[in-house]
Design a protein around this motif. Structure first.
Motif, short mmCIF file in Angstrom:
data_model
loop_
_atom_site.label_atom_id
_atom_site.label_comp_id
_atom_site.label_asym_id
_atom_site.label_seq_id
_atom_site.Cartn_x
_atom_site.Cartn_y
_atom_site.Cartn_z
N VAL A 309 8.72 -13.80 8.53
CA VAL A 309 9.69 -14.79 9.00
C VAL A 309 10.55 -15.22 7.81
N PRO A 310 11.76 -15.71 8.08
CA PRO A 310 12.60 -16.21 6.98
C PRO A 310 12.00 -17.47 6.37
N VAL A 311 12.10 -17.60 5.07
CA VAL A 311 11.69 -18.83 4.42
C VAL A 311 12.56 -19.98 4.91
N ASP A 312 13.86 -19.73 5.00
CA ASP A 312 14.82 -20.73 5.46
C ASP A 312 15.44 -20.21 6.76
N TRP A 313 15.11 -20.86 7.87
CA TRP A 313 15.59 -20.38 9.17
C TRP A 313 17.10 -20.54 9.34
N SER A 314 17.74 -21.31 8.48
CA SER A 314 19.20 -21.35 8.52
C SER A 314 19.83 -20.13 7.86
N LYS A 315 18.99 -19.33 7.20
CA LYS A 315 19.42 -18.07 6.57
C LYS A 315 18.50 -16.95 7.05
N PRO A 316 18.62 -16.55 8.31
CA PRO A 316 17.65 -15.60 8.89
C PRO A 316 17.59 -14.24 8.19
N SER A 317 18.64 -13.87 7.50
CA SER A 317 18.62 -12.58 6.79
C SER A 317 18.20 -12.73 5.34
N ARG A 319 15.44 -14.45 2.27
CA ARG A 319 14.09 -14.17 1.80
C ARG A 319 13.07 -14.35 2.92
N LYS A 320 12.08 -13.48 2.95
CA LYS A 320 11.05 -13.50 4.00
C LYS A 320 9.69 -13.87 3.40
N VAL A 321 8.83 -14.38 4.27
CA VAL A 321 7.45 -14.64 3.91
C VAL A 321 6.57 -14.11 5.03
N SER A 322 5.40 -13.61 4.69
CA SER A 322 4.49 -13.03 5.68
C SER A 322 3.45 -14.06 6.12
N LEU A 323 3.34 -14.25 7.43
CA LEU A 323 2.35 -15.18 8.00
C LEU A 323 1.24 -14.40 8.67
N GLN A 324 0.02 -14.85 8.47
CA GLN A 324 -1.12 -14.22 9.11
C GLN A 324 -1.31 -14.78 10.53
N VAL A 325 -1.55 -13.88 11.48
CA VAL A 325 -1.74 -14.24 12.87
C VAL A 325 -3.09 -13.69 13.32
N ALA A 326 -3.79 -14.42 14.15
CA ALA A 326 -5.08 -13.97 14.67
C ALA A 326 -5.12 -14.10 16.18
N PRO A 424 11.29 -24.25 -4.99
CA PRO A 424 12.06 -25.28 -4.26
C PRO A 424 12.46 -24.85 -2.86
N GLU A 425 12.86 -23.59 -2.65
CA GLU A 425 13.29 -23.16 -1.32
C GLU A 425 12.14 -23.24 -0.33
N TYR A 426 10.99 -22.75 -0.72
CA TYR A 426 9.84 -22.78 0.17
C TYR A 426 9.40 -24.22 0.43
N SER A 432 7.91 -29.23 10.47
CA SER A 432 7.39 -28.73 11.75
C SER A 432 8.42 -27.91 12.52
N GLY A 433 9.70 -28.16 12.27
CA GLY A 433 10.73 -27.35 12.91
C GLY A 433 10.66 -25.90 12.47
N SER A 434 10.43 -25.67 11.17
CA SER A 434 10.29 -24.30 10.67
C SER A 434 9.02 -23.66 11.22
N VAL A 435 7.94 -24.45 11.31
CA VAL A 435 6.69 -23.93 11.88
C VAL A 435 6.90 -23.54 13.35
N ALA A 436 7.64 -24.37 14.09
CA ALA A 436 7.92 -24.06 15.50
C ALA A 436 8.74 -22.78 15.63
N ARG A 437 9.72 -22.61 14.75
CA ARG A 437 10.53 -21.38 14.79
C ARG A 437 9.69 -20.16 14.42
N ASP A 438 8.71 -20.35 13.55
CA ASP A 438 7.78 -19.26 13.24
C ASP A 438 6.99 -18.85 14.49
#
Length: 743
Positions: A309-317, A319-326, A424-426, A432-438
């Motif tokens: 997912v994007p680190v900053d959802w206002s910049k979807p293209s 930097r990305k970060v990987s989230l673990q899902v179970a 700083p960006e992260y 919670s808005g970024s978490v919801a978009r994730d």
């Protein structure tokens, strides 16, 4: 053809054995009532949570339905085998030399009689079963069903109508088998095998074959056609195709068997093509989610994957970060409905750890759903920002002046900047808005059109944010013990202050009656108020340590034990709280430090930067010094025992360096389904306030202590939540759950 049909009607109504069979079919009603009587005997012998573990009897047809089907199928078989037995078949074929016409002419009369008889039987079975169950029928069970069902429940009336409509189809199966076997005894044996023996054999098979094969049994098809609650993996269309295939195959066999030698080809071709067409429905894709995730086992039933997912959802293209899902996959004993996303609390808790440690709470829900969660971006141990940084923080004080307020802001800002400088960006995008978009990105990766939610504690903030941002993607949302992000500071203070004051009153009542309370024989409320007032003037030292507790510190440290006293009737946390008060009155706050230290590794409750990084960007801070003063005065007015306790989190956000990126906003109530909230004594008011503006919503109040009712395994609350999540049936207003009786 009309004359042939009329003659077959005459045969059907004049044959005495047919009347006997119709009379025998009433046994199905008696059998249903008898089985329900045995169920009520067992049910009445259980208490507490054991009542919730019963299996639903649904519409109550149970074993009566196969008996009714057998009677109707036997009626169909006898309509042809009786002619072979008596030798009248030769006369009939002389009168009607076209043999397939002779066979198919039996269908209209047979269908009319069995359809009428079948509907009468089905509704009689239902009425008899529910009459025996009585009020017990409304008991909600762990799987979300009720012990019985009424005609007003969704799917019950259509299910009964379909079950009755299946009677003539089963009768046609009997007709086809009778034409093939030409023996009454042989046909009845074949019907017994189909309707009684094979379903029992299917139940002895290991999973998942038990449910897969059982789904094709005749008695399980009507409920699947109306998408009801009975076990089954077939879609409504597929179940309908299978039910129609039974008489098509049987009548094709009968038409071929009765044909003159060499003339059985055309019914075989026609029946074969029709059966193939019905079978092709089973090959139609079921519409299951087209996930792009690569799941791999990660311990027990759990499967894991990752989503970028994007680190900053206002910049979807960017930097990305990987989230673990179970995922805990659906168990497969029922047709899968979709995915329930479990949002963890905290903020910063790991949903993956919740599934590992508390996945058993989802056992019944997994009959119909995959259960998915993640380690959200604000989890403190993802490694992007050092864990040691996020897991610590300053001690908060209540400023007595504007200058002290400004000094607190400077101290908070400096503490936060120590963490922020690592990324700083992260750091600025852990709201919670970024978490919801994730979560929305995870939904897309899962291939689901909608998600259902179980949101616990601060996870309710993420849930309501998701509901605001993506209302059309919410199928159902259960909010458990949540923080009310939608309320302003004044409303939140009133709700929480009222709850903790009520809980403190329970502590006082217990202490006055319990000899094991260290304050027994004194006025616990007066002792506490005197202690906190004195400590605000002169903090109580922690013996042997360089720390002292103000009245504000005492309240913050004590709130966990007050709200969660531990198991009844001993209430060990209340006992500890009373001892700490007694010790502090004597000039030593070590008892309060002992409450705090094992959990926080700190002498006083620290303001964790890992929590504040979400709290503050979610807008939890005071707007100004003036608002802080108003909230302080409000607390002193409405909360005589814990005034100031509700200031702690907002004060931690004073001076926060990151901007508010997820401010509270109303839910789009007109675009959301009804919601379900739940909470204990101290949390129910928040849950009710969250869901009140969404039409049709409801709540469950647990009249006891605790937090996170679903994950903690509270059976009563789980049963109501499962009913809502599975069948979208909300409990009535003012529904309550009671704690188990104490010995």
């Amino acid at each position: 053809m009309t004359d042939v049909i009329a003659s077959e009607w005459l045969k059907l109504r004049s044959l005495r054995s047919n009347l006997y069979l119709l009379a025998f079919s009433v046994l199905s009603v008696v059998l249903c009532a008898g089985v329900m009587f045995m169920v009520t005997r067992g049910f009445d012998n259980q208490t507490g949570d054991d009542l919730l573990s019963f299996e639903s009897v649904g519409a109550g047809l149970g074993m009566g339905l196969p008996v009714a089907y057998f009677a109707m199928a036997a009626l169909g078989a006898l309509s042809i085998t009786s002619e072979y037995t008596t030798g009248h078949i030769h006369t009939s074929l002389v009168v009607v030399p076209r043999r397939q016409r002779f066979l198919f002419a039996k269908i209209p009369a047979l269908v009319v009689v069995t359809l009428v008889a079948g509907q009468v039987l089905v509704f009689a079975m239902h009425v008899a079963a529910q009459a025996v169950l009585g009020d017990r029928a409304a008991q909600v069970l762990l799987d979300g069903q009720t012990l019985g069902t009424s005609l007003s429940d969704p799917g019950v009336l259509p299910g009964l109508l379909v079950a009755g409509a299946a009677m003539p189809l089963v009768a046609l199966v009997g007709l086809g088998l009778g034409a093939v076997i030409r023996s009454t005894a042989g046909s009845l044996v074949a019907l017994i095998m189909m309707l009684f023996v094979l379903p029992v054999v299917a139940q002895t098979l290991p999973s998942p074959w038990r449910s897969r094969i059982g789904s094709f049994m005749v008695e399980n098809l009507p409920d699947q056609i109306v998408a009801g609650a009975a076990p089954g993996l077939l879609s409504p269309l597929a179940a309908c195709a299978v039910l129609l295939a039974y008489p098509v195959v049987a009548l094709t066999g009968g038409a071929v068997a009765i044909a003159v030698r060499g003339r059985g080809a055309w019914p075989l071709v026609v029946g074969g093509l029709l059966a193939a067409l019905l079978a092709s429905v089973l090959l139609v894709p079921s519409g299951a989610a087209a996930s792009t995730l690569s799941w791999k086992s990660c311990g027990g039933d759990l499967e894991c994957a990752s989503v970028e997912v994007p680190v900053d959802w206002s910049k979807p293209s960017g930097r990305k970060v990987s989230l673990q899902v179970a995922r805990l996959p659906a168990t497969g004993t029922h047709r899968r409905i979709g995915t329930v996303f479990a949002i963890p609390g905290g903020p910063g808790g790991s949903g993956i750890e919740d599934l590992k440690e508390k996945g058993g709470s989802f056992g019944k829900l997994r009959q119909r759903f995959d259960v998915v969660s993640d380690a959200p971006r604000n989890t403190t141990d993802l490694g992007v920002i050092p864990f040691e940084c996020l897991s610590t923080g300053p001690w908060i004080t209540v400023p007595g002046s504007r200058a002290a307020y400004d000094r607190l802001a400077a101290r908070n800002r400096a503490s936060a900047e120590q963490c922020r400088k690592s990324d700083p960006e992260y750091f600025d995008n852990l709201d919670s808005g970024s978490v919801a978009r994730d979560i929305e990105a995870i939904r897309v990766a899962l291939g689901e059109d909608e998600l259902s939610f179980v949101a616990t504690s601060y996870g309710g903030v993420v849930a309501t944010t998701y509901a605001r941002l993506f209302p059309d993607r919410v199928r159902a949302m259960y909010i458990d013990g949540s923080v009310d992000h939608l309320a302003d500071h004044a409303t939140r203070a009133r709700l929480r202050s009222g709850s903790i004051e009520a809980q403190f009153a329970r502590f006082v009542a217990w202490c006055e009656s319990a000899a094991e309370c260290a304050l027994h024989g004194r006025d616990p409320g007066a002792v506490w108020r005197s202690l906190t007032a004195a400590a605000d003037r002169s903090p109580v030292p922690v013996k042997g340590e360089r720390a002292a507790y103000s009245g504000f510190d005492l309240k913050v440290a004590a709130s966990a034990d007050v709200t969660s006293p531990g198991p009844a009737p001993d209430f060990p946390n209340w006992q500890r709280f009373a001892r700490a008060i007694d010790q502090a009155v004597q000039g030593d706050a070590s008892g309060f430090a002992d409450i705090v230290r094992p959990v926080t590794q700190s002498l006083k409750v620290p303001s964790f930067r890992g929590m504040n990084v979400t709290h503050c960007t979610d807008g939890l801070a005071f707007d100004s010094y003036e608002e802080f003063q108003r909230m302080r005065r409000l607390g002193e007015r409405i909360s005589p025992n814990f005034a100031g306790n509700q200031l702690w989190h907002p004060l931690a956000c004073v001076g926060w360096p990151s901007p508010i990126t997820n401010p509270a906003a109303p839910l789009p109530a007109d675009r959301l389904p009804p919601l379900l909230g739940a909470g204990t004594w101290i949390e129910h008011a928040d849950a009710a306030n969250i869901v009140r503006d969404v039409p049709g919503s409801s709540t469950v109040r647990y009249n006891g202590h605790g937090h996170g009712l679903y994950l903690s395994g509270n059976q009563c609350t789980i049963s109501h939540a499962n009913r809502y999540l599975t069948y979208l049936r909300l409990p009535p207003p003012a529904t309550t759950c009671e704690p188990p009786p104490t010995s």
